[in-house]
Design a protein around this motif. Structure first.
Motif, mmCIF file in Angstrom:
data_model
loop_
_atom_site.group_PDB
_atom_site.id
_atom_site.type_symbol
_atom_site.label_atom_id
_atom_site.label_comp_id
_atom_site.label_asym_id
_atom_site.label_seq_id
_atom_site.Cartn_x
_atom_site.Cartn_y
_atom_site.Cartn_z
ATOM 1 N N LEU A 15 0.784 -4.080 -5.951
ATOM 2 C CA LEU A 15 -0.221 -4.396 -4.938
ATOM 3 C C LEU A 15 -0.938 -5.707 -5.243
ATOM 4 O O LEU A 15 -1.349 -6.419 -4.333
ATOM 5 N N VAL A 16 -1.035 -6.058 -6.532
ATOM 6 C CA VAL A 16 -1.787 -7.270 -6.888
ATOM 7 C C VAL A 16 -1.104 -8.542 -6.363
ATOM 8 O O VAL A 16 -1.745 -9.316 -5.635
ATOM 9 N N PRO A 17 0.184 -8.779 -6.670
ATOM 10 C CA PRO A 17 0.786 -9.983 -6.081
ATOM 11 C C PRO A 17 0.929 -9.889 -4.567
ATOM 12 O O PRO A 17 0.853 -10.906 -3.870
ATOM 13 N N PHE A 32 -1.184 -8.622 -2.525
ATOM 14 C CA PHE A 32 -2.443 -9.037 -1.928
ATOM 15 C C PHE A 32 -2.620 -10.546 -1.972
ATOM 16 O O PHE A 32 -3.102 -11.153 -1.006
ATOM 17 N N SER A 33 -2.228 -11.193 -3.084
ATOM 18 C CA SER A 33 -2.424 -12.648 -3.112
ATOM 19 C C SER A 33 -1.485 -13.323 -2.123
ATOM 20 O O SER A 33 -1.848 -14.322 -1.493
ATOM 21 N N GLY A 87 3.478 1.083 -8.604
ATOM 22 C CA GLY A 87 3.107 0.559 -7.302
ATOM 23 C C GLY A 87 1.791 -0.198 -7.319
ATOM 24 O O GLY A 87 1.615 -1.169 -6.611
ATOM 25 N N VAL A 88 0.895 0.264 -8.191
ATOM 26 C CA VAL A 88 -0.418 -0.381 -8.195
ATOM 27 C C VAL A 88 -0.308 -1.826 -8.682
ATOM 28 O O VAL A 88 -0.998 -2.709 -8.194
ATOM 29 N N LEU A 89 0.621 -2.063 -9.653
ATOM 30 C CA LEU A 89 0.776 -3.445 -10.104
ATOM 31 C C LEU A 89 1.439 -4.298 -9.041
ATOM 32 O O LEU A 89 1.246 -5.495 -8.994
ATOM 33 N N LEU A 126 0.820 -1.214 0.000
ATOM 34 C CA LEU A 126 0.000 0.000 0.000
ATOM 35 C C LEU A 126 0.844 1.250 0.000
ATOM 36 O O LEU A 126 0.420 2.300 -0.489
ATOM 37 N N ARG A 127 2.068 1.157 0.559
ATOM 38 C CA ARG A 127 2.849 2.375 0.678
ATOM 39 C C ARG A 127 3.568 2.724 -0.612
ATOM 40 O O ARG A 127 4.233 3.731 -0.684
ATOM 41 N N MET A 128 3.443 1.869 -1.634
ATOM 42 C CA MET A 128 4.087 2.169 -2.910
ATOM 43 C C MET A 128 3.395 3.358 -3.534
ATOM 44 O O MET A 128 2.215 3.292 -3.835
ATOM 45 N N ASP A 129 4.117 4.429 -3.755
ATOM 46 C CA ASP A 129 3.443 5.567 -4.381
ATOM 47 C C ASP A 129 3.981 5.865 -5.770
ATOM 48 O O ASP A 129 3.747 6.910 -6.338
#
Lengths: 101, 781
Positions: free
Chosen positions: B716-718, B720-721, B712-714, B705-708
């Motif tokens: 977040l996907v791995p 989260f899994s 960063g959004v990509l 989440l702290r990736m800005d």
């Protein structure tokens, strides 16, 4: 045309479960971030600078909150795509099983 | 209908079966599954019983069926999935089935042997062809040299042994050999992989010897002949395989029926062996344990047959086995109680209470809304698909364990959702549903923060604390640095309170047993001292906890007393060091300690002395004693329902009874202290779960989440899994199993040793559906 099937039935089922969970949880996280929930303050990447040298407090931190929220929504959308792919895999697996027996 | 609370009443019944219809009667009883047969010939071993020949026949049939099933499995024929339940055939049909099976076995054996012979032939012919083809090239090369009078032999052997073979042959023929060899490309299938040794050198190396034709024309003739023979053999082999497959397919249609029929026949003969013949040799007598409620049912079934049989209830002093009827929901909870020990006959069954207390204690240790929700959804999916055949019949042991406990897991998940709401913990984050009761702004306006590093919110300042949160822990505690200090105190006190309530409930349940078994003296001499000991000491501790919670508030937090110090002072009888909690505290505490200490000797000596007086009292109190004894024994109902005017327990050993009671007293009193402390695991595990959950979020999810950056959004996907997989494996499976185990231990030891003995025998009725099949065990069915 080579077969579109690249994972077995169990992997595809896991894919569906994780995508469903991901969509729901990331969407809710996105909603909580955009409504600036205080409990999630640690997850927002703000620096000391943002707090002290802010012309118009607390807009900097609020902008960061919004950014993280939008990140979460985009990730949720990606998980929708992953879920759709997994669903296709599940259907292909079922069809193959039906054809073999 | 107090079956779940206590177990059904069972009685011993005698069945008189006419010899002609005994088989049918027992077959019908097997279908019903009402009664448990007792062995009337215990001194007879298995080979001396009456129907030993029939059982041998059945085992022979099972052997043939096993062979059939293995052949069917080898040929990859799938058995038809049918829910058939054929009745056991009559004895005269048993021989017909036996003959059919034997015929099938002979036929299958013949066909398989033929097939193997043909394949061996084919292999030899093919080898011959190859050998001719290869040596043709050798002979071409050496055609200039005359080879008259020399025998040329061709043979096949494995390539690894070529060199050893060459050396051996050279030695044997004294150097007059020319050996050439070539690799054979084609893979020849050898039906016999096991060789047997013979004396000659060639056979020792597993070679096949073929005669070599002397000139080219003869060679060509031989090759042509071989080709036609190979073709013929191929056709014959195909036909044989088809025929074999046909035979197996036909057998596969009825093999399932036969398996069940043979299983039932064998069971019936086994039961017939347990019965005994009466004097006239025309009637078979069977003794069965039957539930009292089903005796009428049994009578009705028996009298409906063409040749009536009798059912006769007989009194007995043996203890019947315990029967508790359960449905698909209660069977899981009854199973975990039975795993500790099956209850004595008509003893109070902890299972109906376990249905609620077990998931609740699990949830206290698990306490997370998000995890509880996932667990409940998983269990809900299992419950919805519980009639799906694939889920029911898998052979995976671990999956079967989870599937059998699906209702338990569902309850655990639902209760965890509730405790998650109370602890206000959802994937380690708190939910602010009602609005926090603490206000930071009021602290700021009161201007008390100058020079305070920790930005403490002081509830004594007006406006800071607006009132307690309506349900659960206030969400602001998630942001506080002293969160654990607050929660630890709360959870420890809660664990002690829950523990004392659970244990008192266990002690109170023992009154049910005392009253049912007509041992009223136990009520006054065992139950009362136990309860007084527990409540005077630890009940008072619970009272002090509630008193402190209610009477002391944030205003006098500096003078709030330490409960522990007061508790210790109670035992040491010192009260001067600390101010009293309430007026009259020292007097009350002394009184409670005296009662608790006095109840120990009553518990230790009361019951043995009373029983001793009852059975061996002196002559002076003779008349009174006899009257009391008569009154006691007239009410004394044996477990089987017999009331006798005789003394219940003719032999009374004072030393034995005293020892037993002494052990019970020591176990109980020490157990009270140690078990109360044992309930603190409720606090420990819930703390561990909360911290693990927090660490997982901080180390995994926060990184994503702290990736800005743009990408960063990509990321977040791995992330989260990974978070999902770790949540399921560590927090749900590992912590879930751990909390399950500890909740189970709290039930088995701390709760059940207050009232449950668990040394009974389970009622196992004679029912065909409950009999296991050895084929399923081998994975053949």
């Amino acid at each position: 045309m080579p077969s579109l099937l690249f994972c077995g039935p169990k992997m595809a089922a896991c894919g569906i479960v994780i995508s469903l969970w991901g969509v729901i949880m990331l969407a809710m996280l996105g909603i909580f971030f955009t409504s600036k929930s205080a409990v999630l303050i640690e997850d927002v990447p703000f620096t000391e600078d943002d707090i002290r040298n802010d012309k118009n407090p607390p807009q900097n931190v609020y902008a960061l909150y919004n950014q993280v929220g939008i990140n979460c929504f985009i990730a949720a959308a990606i998980y929708v795509a992953v879920g759709a792919v997994s669903l296709c895999q599940v259907r292909l697996n079922k069809r193959q099983e039906y054809m073999v027996t | 209908m107090d079956s779940l609370l206590r177990g059904e009443e069972l009685c011993l019944a005698q069945l008189f079966l006419q010899s002609g219809s005994a088989y049918d009667c027992i077959s019908e009883l097997g279908e019903l599954g009402l009664v448990e047969f007792r062995d009337l010939n215990p001194s007879v071993n298995a080979f001396q019983r009456k129907h030993v020949n029939e059982i041998k026949n059945c085992e022979e049939m099972e052997r043939i069926l096993g062979y059939l099933l293995r052949e069917i499995k080898k040929a990859d024929i799938s058995l038809p999935e049918r829910d058939v339940n054929p009745v056991a055939p009559l004895p005269k049909h048993v021989m017909a089935i036996m003959e059919q099976l034997q015929r099938l076995e002979v036929e299958l054996g013949e066909v398989t042997r033929n097939k193997e012979k043909l394949q061996k032939n084919l292999l030899e012919l093919r080898e011959y062809t190859h050998m001719l083809r290869i040596t043709h090239s050798f002979v071409q090369r050496t055609s200039e040299v005359s080879v008259s009078g020399q025998k040329v032999a061709g043979f096949f052997t494995s390539t690894a042994k070529i060199e050893a073979f060459e050396r051996m042959l050279w030695r044997v023929c004294k150097g007059y050999t020319i050996l050439s060899y070539a690799e054979v490309d084609e893979y020849l299938e050898d039906p016999e992989t096991v060789g047997f040794s013979r004396i000659t050198v060639l056979d020792f190396y597993h070679c096949h010897l073929y005669p070599y034709p002397t000139n080219n024309d003869e060679r060509n003739d031989v090759v042509e002949g071989l080709k036609t023979r190979i073709q013929d053999l191929h056709t014959v082999l195909h036909r044989t395989e088809d025929y074999l497959r046909q035979v197996l397919m036909k057998a596969s249609e009825s093999v399932y029926t036969w398996v069940i029929q043979v299983k039932k026949i064998k069971a019936i003969y086994y039961i017939l062996n347990l019965c005994s013949l009466d004097v006239t040799n025309k009637c078979l007598i069977a003794e069965v344990w039957c539930p009292v409620n089903d005796i009428a049912n049994l009578r009705r079934r028996k009298s409906g047959a063409t040749v009536p049989s009798f059912v006769n209830r007989i009194p007995t002093s043996d203890t019947p086995p315990s029967l508790i009827r359960t449905n698909k929901f209660t069977s899981g909870f009854q199973g975990i109680v039975d795993a500790y020990g099956v209850g004595n006959y008509r003893e109070v069954n902890p299972a109906p209470f376990t249905i609620i207390t077990f998931p609740f204690l699990f949830a206290v240790m698990f306490g997370d809304l998000g995890h509880g929700l996932i667990m409940a959804l998983f269990a809900f999916w299992m419950v919805l698909y519980e009639n799906n055949r694939k889920l029911k019949n898998t052979r995976n042991e671990i999956w079967n364990t989870f599937f059998e406990g699906r209702y338990i897991i569902l309850m655990m998940g639902l209760f965890s959702i509730y405790t998650g709401l109370i602890y206000n913990d959802c994937f380690s984050k708190s939910l602010n549903i009602f609005g926090s009761g603490w206000s930071v702004k009021a602290m700021f306006t009161a201007e008390m923060w100058n020079g305070n590093r920790f930005l403490t919110l002081d509830p004594n300042v007006t406006g800071v604390f607006k009132g307690p949160y309506p349900l659960g822990i206030d969400p602001i505690w998630n942001l506080a640095t002293n969160r654990l200090t607050f929660l630890n105190s709360y959870k420890m006190k809660m664990s002690v309170i829950i523990g004392i309530i659970h244990m008192s409930f266990g002690v109170i349940l023992s009154t049910y047993n005392h009253l049912h078994f007509r041992k009223k003296h136990n009520l006054y001499l065992v139950f009362l001292p136990e309860l007084l000991f527990l409540l005077c000491l630890f009940g008072y501790l619970v009272f002090m906890i509630f008193y402190k919670w209610l009477v002391f508030s944030a205003k006098d937090s500096r003078e709030a007393p330490s409960i522990l110090i007061h508790f210790i002072n109670m035992f040491l009888m010192q009260g001067d060091g600390v101010p009293p909690l309430y007026p009259g505290q020292t007097g009350l505490q002394i009184f409670l300690v005296v009662i608790a200490v006095l109840s120990v000797p009553v518990l230790l000596l009361g019951k043995p002395i009373y029983l001793n007086w009852l059975h061996n009292g002196s002559q002076r109190l003779g008349m009174y004693r006899v009257r009391v004894l008569k009154w006691v024994t007239s009410k004394c109902v044996h477990r089987c329902g017999k009331t006798t005017p005789n003394i219940c327990s003719p032999t009374f050993d004072f030393a034995d009874e005293f020892l037993h009671q002494a052990i019970h007293t020591i176990e109980y009193c020490l157990g009270c202290v140690s078990n109360t402390a044992s309930y603190l695991r409720l606090w420990a595990l819930s703390l561990a779960h909360a911290q693990l959950s927090d660490v997982l979020w901080a180390m995994v999810m926060r990184v994503g989440l702290r990736m800005d950056t743009r990408l960063g959004v990509l990321f977040l996907v791995p992330v989260f899994s990974l978070f999902a997989v770790l949540t399921v494996s560590i927090l749900l499976v590992m912590e879930g199993l751990s909390a399950f185990l500890h909740a189970l231990r709290l039930h088995w030891v701390e709760f059940q040793n207050k009232f449950y003995s668990g040394t009974g025998v389970k009622f196992s009725p004679f029912s065909f559906s409950l009999l296991p099949s050895s084929f399923e065990h081998d994975g053949l069915l």
